[in-house]
Write an enzyme that holds these catalytic residues in place. Structure first.
Site, PDB file in Angstrom:
ATOM      1  N   ARG A   1      -1.713  -0.008  -9.865  1.00 26.31           N
ATOM      2  CA  ARG A   1      -0.560  -1.012 -10.570  1.00 26.31           C
ATOM      3  C   ARG A   1      -1.463  -2.860 -10.445  1.00 26.31           C
ATOM      4  O   ARG A   1      -2.486  -2.708  -9.895  1.00 26.31           O
ATOM      5  CB  ARG A   1       0.335  -1.263  -8.808  1.00 26.31           C
ATOM      6  CG  ARG A   1       0.997  -1.355  -8.134  1.00 26.31           C
ATOM      7  CD  ARG A   1       0.524  -0.006  -7.004  1.00 26.31           C
ATOM      8  NE  ARG A   1       1.071   1.593  -7.147  1.00 26.31           N
ATOM      9  CZ  ARG A   1       1.814   2.474  -6.596  1.00 26.31           C
ATOM     10  NH1 ARG A   1       2.939   1.253  -6.605  1.00 26.31           N
ATOM     11  NH2 ARG A   1       2.029   3.518  -7.257  1.00 26.31           N
TER      12      ARG A   1
ATOM     13  N   ASP B   1       8.240   5.573   8.185  1.00 32.13           N
ATOM     14  CA  ASP B   1       8.197   6.400   8.936  1.00 32.13           C
ATOM     15  C   ASP B   1       7.508   7.334   7.608  1.00 32.13           C
ATOM     16  O   ASP B   1       7.056   8.882   8.366  1.00 32.13           O
ATOM     17  CB  ASP B   1       9.542   7.596   8.835  1.00 32.13           C
ATOM     18  CG  ASP B   1      10.367   7.721   8.272  1.00 32.13           C
ATOM     19  OD1 ASP B   1      10.281   8.184   6.811  1.00 32.13           O
ATOM     20  OD2 ASP B   1      11.841   7.967   7.990  1.00 32.13           O
TER      21      ASP B   1
ATOM     22  N   LYS C   1       4.375  12.214  -2.353  1.00 29.55           N
ATOM     23  CA  LYS C   1       4.997  11.212  -2.435  1.00 29.55           C
ATOM     24  C   LYS C   1       6.021  11.586  -0.877  1.00 29.55           C
ATOM     25  O   LYS C   1       7.039  12.499  -1.183  1.00 29.55           O
ATOM     26  CB  LYS C   1       6.441  10.292  -2.896  1.00 29.55           C
ATOM     27  CG  LYS C   1       7.060   9.080  -3.005  1.00 29.55           C
ATOM     28  CD  LYS C   1       8.063   8.969  -4.784  1.00 29.55           C
ATOM     29  CE  LYS C   1       8.284   7.616  -3.883  1.00 29.55           C
ATOM     30  NZ  LYS C   1       8.733   7.223  -4.948  1.00 29.55           N
TER      31      LYS C   1
ATOM     32  N   ARG D   1       3.746  14.103  -7.796  1.00 32.06           N
ATOM     33  CA  ARG D   1       4.247  13.137  -8.708  1.00 32.06           C
ATOM     34  C   ARG D   1       2.657  13.465  -9.501  1.00 32.06           C
ATOM     35  O   ARG D   1       1.616  13.153  -8.913  1.00 32.06           O
ATOM     36  CB  ARG D   1       3.869  11.275  -8.545  1.00 32.06           C
ATOM     37  CG  ARG D   1       5.488  10.725  -7.793  1.00 32.06           C
ATOM     38  CD  ARG D   1       5.717   9.948  -7.455  1.00 32.06           C
ATOM     39  NE  ARG D   1       4.340   9.407  -7.201  1.00 32.06           N
ATOM     40  CZ  ARG D   1       5.038   7.737  -6.894  1.00 32.06           C
ATOM     41  NH1 ARG D   1       6.100   7.001  -6.964  1.00 32.06           N
ATOM     42  NH2 ARG D   1       4.114   7.097  -6.338  1.00 32.06           N
TER      43      ARG D   1
ATOM     44  N   ASP E   1       4.140  -4.630  -7.478  1.00 31.51           N
ATOM     45  CA  ASP E   1       3.588  -3.256  -6.743  1.00 31.51           C
ATOM     46  C   ASP E   1       4.353  -1.932  -7.492  1.00 31.51           C
ATOM     47  O   ASP E   1       3.398  -0.569  -6.991  1.00 31.51           O
ATOM     48  CB  ASP E   1       3.637  -3.219  -5.524  1.00 31.51           C
ATOM     49  CG  ASP E   1       5.200  -3.034  -4.802  1.00 31.51           C
ATOM     50  OD1 ASP E   1       5.351  -4.601  -5.352  1.00 31.51           O
ATOM     51  OD2 ASP E   1       6.040  -2.262  -3.769  1.00 31.51           O
TER      52      ASP E   1
ATOM     53  N   ASP F   1       7.839   4.589  -9.980  1.00 33.72           N
ATOM     54  CA  ASP F   1       7.967   4.493  -8.539  1.00 33.72           C
ATOM     55  C   ASP F   1       9.504   4.862  -8.594  1.00 33.72           C
ATOM     56  O   ASP F   1      10.019   3.239  -9.411  1.00 33.72           O
ATOM     57  CB  ASP F   1       7.544   3.298  -8.176  1.00 33.72           C
ATOM     58  CG  ASP F   1       6.372   3.488  -7.861  1.00 33.72           C
ATOM     59  OD1 ASP F   1       6.264   4.058  -7.479  1.00 33.72           O
ATOM     60  OD2 ASP F   1       5.778   1.918  -7.267  1.00 33.72           O
TER      61      ASP F   1
ATOM     62  N   GLY G   1       1.139  -1.515   0.409  1.00 33.96           N
ATOM     63  CA  GLY G   1       0.185  -0.156   0.013  1.00 33.96           C
ATOM     64  C   GLY G   1       0.747   1.364   0.010  1.00 33.96           C
ATOM     65  O   GLY G   1       2.096   1.187  -0.135  1.00 33.96           O
TER      66      GLY G   1
END
Length: 501
Positions: A195, A137, A125, A188, A264, A274, A99
């Protein structure tokens, strides 16, 4: 290489017409939450080209509203921020639920590019903890955010399908990676961040109704023409398989290595998604591994096409309950290699300036890559200098020839190449211009990104802006920036990127 952007009336940050179609899915697909504010944010870099996609005025870059909004400190009233749930295979092993562990979808806005996408999603992001952060974190660091920002825009400049990057904001807040680093947020842009792992999540949890809901959402919003197919879910898999095969060929043609092609990280729209431990090939080695974490070389340059196909089979497994039969699923997946090889063959012919296809071309290409491998020739420089080769003047080959330790080996190959060019009466000037339009002079080499990062860590963002401007026009000569196209310095070979990148 890129479609022109249609001029549109500009939005201000506070007037962006945000919606969120993904947030209209059932609650199990996401968690609603607000971004975690980034202390005292400042702008590191922004892309005017990406801003035009959503009709945002570049003048907004200097406003506090822009910086605060795209740092997660100020959420527009119309936004419905969510973090999506998905699962995936990581390095070939089922990892279970993953996730958006550090990303939050603000919403979607109208696509002002004229591309016909309809809507574009905005995602922050590095915007803080979510229920999917696991042991993380929820933050991104300045180093990785600059790399993703620059490479997203560089790949767009190369004409390769990709998510885009609007901006990077930074903060003096420290987060711990291998060493303490400062936090950052990269915004982004993509039509969708769904995905392969989004589908795997519901399949492996035996939630077939949710799987169908997601598939219907993707078809209706992004592939509406497939609704008329006899089996829309098979048609969806077939379309994604073709797009993924084409993307793999695009990557290979410019020497791009993603580094972490887990399911993913694979876009259902066939986008490069990504950016982490990516790299562009320098000294050619088909076995090269750009991700220091990838000890077994699963995602090496040579393996990327095979892994792209593997991921499509993983998606096929997830869609099997909807498609209805193993044979229909295999039929959708089977063309992967044919799509990949046809696309790569076309791209390589264009890179060599060959206007036709001949039976002996495979041997010519194999010999070329074998020679590049044996001599560890710089990938980008080789193809760019090849543009200058003249059919009747071998003396003009000196800069290209100097890339090879085995000069006689190069001379022999160049002789075969010249003979091939003569077969189709190739004209030097016309061929050079065509080749320069597909063989970039500038790519985002790791050391160039590192120089920009180190300056940015000292609050000098000029190199980020300069690199962005260069990489937006990678096929242009840009003689004033010729140093950015030279062989990397010796110290560049010591750089390593890993999954923390």
């Amino acid at each position: 290489m890129n479609a022109p952007i249609s001029p549109r009336p500009g939005y201000r940050t506070d007037t962006l017409p945000l919606g969120n179609s993904f947030a209209a899915l059932p609650p199990a697909f996401f968690t609603r939450l607000m971004p975690t504010p980034l202390p005292a944010p400042y702008l590191v870099g922004a892309s005017a080209s990406a801003a035009q996609l959503i009709g945002l005025e570049p003048a907004e870059f200097t406003t506090r509203e822009f910086i605060e909004t795209f740092s997660g400190n100020r959420t527009p009233d119309s936004a419905l921020p969510v973090a999506a749930v998905y699962s995936g295979h990581q390095f070939g092993v089922w990892a279970g639920q993953l996730g958006d562990g550090r990303a939050i979808l603000l919403g979607d806005v109208p696509d002002c590019s004229g591309s016909g996408n309809g809507w574009l999603e905005l995602q922050l992001k590095g915007s803080g903890l979510t229920p999917y952060s696991r042991m993380g974190d929820g933050r991104a660091v300045l180093r990785s955010s600059i790399r993703e920002f620059l490479c997203s825009e560089a790949m767009h400049g190369l004409g390769i399908p990709t998510s885009r990057a609007l901006c990077v904001t930074g903060s003096d807040q420290y987060v711990l990676r291998e060493t303490p680093e400062t936090a950052a947020v990269v915004t982004r842009i993509a039509p969708s961040f769904v995905r392969f792992g989004s589908f795997e999540h519901w399949f492996y949890n035996d939630k077939i109704d949710a799987l169908r809901t997601l598939a219907d959402y993707v078809i209706d919003r992004f592939y509406p023409v497939l609704r008329d197919a006899g089996n829309p879910y098979q048609a969806l898999l077939q379309e994604v398989t073709q797009r993924t095969a084409h993307l793999m060929a695009d990557w290979q043609s410019v020497g791009f290595m993603h580094g972490v092609m887990n399911t993913d990280n694979m876009s259902i729209l066939g986008l490069t998604l990504d950016y982490g431990p990516f790299g562009f090939m320098e000294a050619f080695d088909a076995q090269h591994i750009c991700n220091h974490t990838d000890r077994q070389g699963r995602y090496s340059y040579r393996m990327q096409p095979q892994m792209g196909e593997w991921n499509c089979y993983a998606l096929g497994q997830a869609l099997l309950p909807l498609i209805g039969s193993v044979d229909a699923t295999k039929a959708a997946l089977e063309p992967f290699q044919a799509h990949y090889l046809a696309r790569l063959d076309r791209l390589l012919h264009a890179k060599l300036g060959l206007a036709s296809t001949q039976q002996q071309d495979r041997a010519l290409l194999d010999a070329m890559f074998g020679l590049m491998q044996a001599n560890h020739v710089d990938f980008t420089l080789f193809f760019r200098l090849l543009c200058e080769l003249q059919i009747d003047d071998a003396g003009a080959d000196a800069p290209l020839r100097d890339l090879f330790l085995d000069r006689p080996g190069f001379d022999a190959w160049a002789g075969q190449y010249r003979s091939r060019l003569r077969q189709e009466n190739s004209a030097d000037i016309k061929r050079r211009l065509a080749m320069q339009a597909v063989n970039p002079k500038y790519v985002l080499r790791n050391y160039l990104a590192q120089v920009a990062i180190e300056k940015a860590q000292n609050k000098d963002f000029s190199e980020v802006a300069k690199l962005l401007a260069i990489l937006e026009k990678p096929f242009d000569e840009q003689p004033e920036h010729a140093a950015y196209a030279e062989l990397p310095p010796d110290w560049a070979s010591t750089l390593e990127v890993s999954c923390s990148s």
